[in-house]
Design a protein around this motif. Structure first.
Motif, PDB file in Angstrom:
ATOM      1  N   GLY A   4       6.874 -17.771  -2.498  1.00 53.13           N
ATOM      2  CA  GLY A   4       5.252 -17.418  -2.837  1.00 53.13           C
ATOM      3  C   GLY A   4       5.242 -16.719  -3.799  1.00 53.13           C
ATOM      4  O   GLY A   4       4.050 -16.365  -4.395  1.00 53.13           O
ATOM      5  N   LEU A   5       6.517 -15.975  -4.450  1.00 48.99           N
ATOM      6  CA  LEU A   5       6.133 -14.909  -5.374  1.00 48.99           C
ATOM      7  C   LEU A   5       6.689 -15.717  -6.797  1.00 48.99           C
ATOM      8  O   LEU A   5       7.346 -15.153  -7.586  1.00 48.99           O
ATOM      9  N   ALA A 113      -1.761 -13.043  -0.365  1.00 51.85           N
ATOM     10  CA  ALA A 113      -1.142 -14.343   0.054  1.00 51.85           C
ATOM     11  C   ALA A 113       0.364 -14.699   0.160  1.00 51.85           C
ATOM     12  O   ALA A 113       0.958 -15.197   1.330  1.00 51.85           O
ATOM     13  N   ARG A 114       0.946 -14.163  -0.968  1.00 48.96           N
ATOM     14  CA  ARG A 114       2.370 -14.569  -1.119  1.00 48.96           C
ATOM     15  C   ARG A 114       3.287 -13.737  -0.277  1.00 48.96           C
ATOM     16  O   ARG A 114       4.569 -13.989   0.143  1.00 48.96           O
ATOM     17  N   VAL A 133      -0.509  -8.207   5.914  1.00 43.31           N
ATOM     18  CA  VAL A 133      -0.200  -7.337   4.742  1.00 43.31           C
ATOM     19  C   VAL A 133      -1.199  -6.196   4.858  1.00 43.31           C
ATOM     20  O   VAL A 133      -2.317  -6.538   5.032  1.00 43.31           O
ATOM     21  N   LYS A 134      -0.768  -5.052   4.745  1.00 45.67           N
ATOM     22  CA  LYS A 134      -1.874  -3.778   4.642  1.00 45.67           C
ATOM     23  C   LYS A 134      -1.960  -3.276   3.264  1.00 45.67           C
ATOM     24  O   LYS A 134      -1.137  -3.366   2.501  1.00 45.67           O
ATOM     25  N   THR A 135      -3.152  -2.858   3.148  1.00 46.21           N
ATOM     26  CA  THR A 135      -3.492  -2.477   1.787  1.00 46.21           C
ATOM     27  C   THR A 135      -4.017  -0.973   1.613  1.00 46.21           C
ATOM     28  O   THR A 135      -4.741  -0.650   2.739  1.00 46.21           O
ATOM     29  N   ARG A 139      -1.793  -0.113  -3.394  1.00 47.73           N
ATOM     30  CA  ARG A 139      -0.521  -0.275  -3.017  1.00 47.73           C
ATOM     31  C   ARG A 139      -0.713  -1.237  -1.730  1.00 47.73           C
ATOM     32  O   ARG A 139      -1.528  -1.119  -0.680  1.00 47.73           O
ATOM     33  N   LEU A 140       0.134  -2.103  -1.566  1.00 45.54           N
ATOM     34  CA  LEU A 140       0.183  -3.229  -0.427  1.00 45.54           C
ATOM     35  C   LEU A 140       1.682  -3.257   0.412  1.00 45.54           C
ATOM     36  O   LEU A 140       2.614  -2.615  -0.202  1.00 45.54           O
TER      37      LEU A 140
END
Length: 313
Positions: A4-5, A113-114, A133-135, A139-140
């Protein structure tokens, strides 16, 4: 990262891309002034450009100049850039593996998403997301697990559609250690502007693999003296001091002279002013202002010629 990246990355020649000149008064080079930090007994982390095939020890700030981002390798760990665009972290004292991905042309939504996909940390080690995923601003963070292993990721979004993603994976009992380690590395992240990154790209294209030569005053009308800086594409530099009596005027005998200094080189930008930074082994880096107007170059205010180096591999 996993599949995904897959994004555009900066040129690999510089991704997993300081010098010391001897300050010899007789050559007209004065030692640069001591910084406030040095005067107070404090030292900034050594800075090195990421280059394929090189290793970087803990405490070193490694920089991808074209991607416009840098970070500090954590203590007890080392970084390496194999033939690819990802930096790998390993430790001789801690179980686990780290991967750093330097990305360009990526949006927040794409990155979220990735990061929400299963991630490949090593051959046969695929970890799956735990929760979402936390934002938090730019910063994620994400958590992954699989079998006896835990994985964590911290992504930092930059100012020009760029980002850096830090990932660590190791035994579940070391989960808190990896979380603290990622926080430490992420906190060391520094982004530079898109304009500065472009200027650095132009300077590296201009100087990589080149030799700068400064003619010096010599004793006697038929003698010559010169100092040369060889700036190799692999990040090494060599400084030579040549003197002698040429067989023909203006044609020095290359056999006369010797190596004066060696180490690694980089270009730094400050307020649109470029500086050639030379770092010899076990010594503080020295900065020398450099200018180029398209036809003439100056190093530390002195005129130098620029041509292809015959010393670099």
């Amino acid at each position: 990262m996993g599949s995904g990246l897959r994004t555009k990355t900066a040129p690999t020649a510089f991704l997993l891309l300081g010098f010391i000149l001897s300050a010899v008064a007789s050559l007209g080079y004065a030692a640069p002034p001591t910084s406030a930090r040095e005067a107070a007994g404090l030292r900034e982390p050594a800075v090195e450009d990421l280059r394929i095939g090189q290793f970087y020890r803990g405490g070193t700030r490694v920089r991808s100049p074209f991607a416009g981002v840098s970070f500090v390798v954590p203590p007890e760990w080392r970084a390496a850039l194999p033939a690819g665009a990802s930096v790998f972290l390993d430790s001789g004292t801690k179980a686990g593996l780290g991967i750093v991905h330097i990305l360009s042309e990526v949006t927040r939504d794409e990155l979220i998403a990735r990061l929400d996909e299963p991630q490949t940390f090593d051959v046969g080690l695929v970890l799956h997301p735990v929760g979402s995923v936390k934002t938090d601003g730019h910063r994620l963070t994400a958590v992954y697990a699989g079998g006896d292993y835990i994985g964590r990721a911290v992504a930092m979004l930059g100012p020009a559609r760029n980002a850096i993603v830090y990932q660590m994976a190791g035994p579940k009992e070391e989960a808190r250690y990896f979380e603290n380690l990622l926080d430490e590395v992420a906190a060391s992240t520094e982004f530079i502007s898109e304009e500065t990154a472009q200027a650095l790209k132009e300077w590296y294209a201009r100087l990589s693999g080149m030799m700068l030569t400064r003619k010096l005053h010599a004793a006697g009308a038929d003698a010559y003296a010169a100092q040369t800086w060889h700036l190799c594409q692999d990040g090494r530099y060599y400084v030579r001091f040549l003197r002698g009596r040429p067989r023909d005027p203006g044609a020095p005998d290359p056999g006369e002279g010797g190596e004066q200094d060696t180490g690694t080189w980089r270009i730094d930008m400050q307020d649109s002013q470029a500086a050639l930074v030379l770092a010899a082994t076990n010594d503080l880096p020295r900065r020398y202002p450099i200018q180029f107007d398209g036809a003439h170059a100056r190093l530390n205010g002195e005129p130098v010629t620029r041509e292809r180096s015959n010393e670099c591999p």
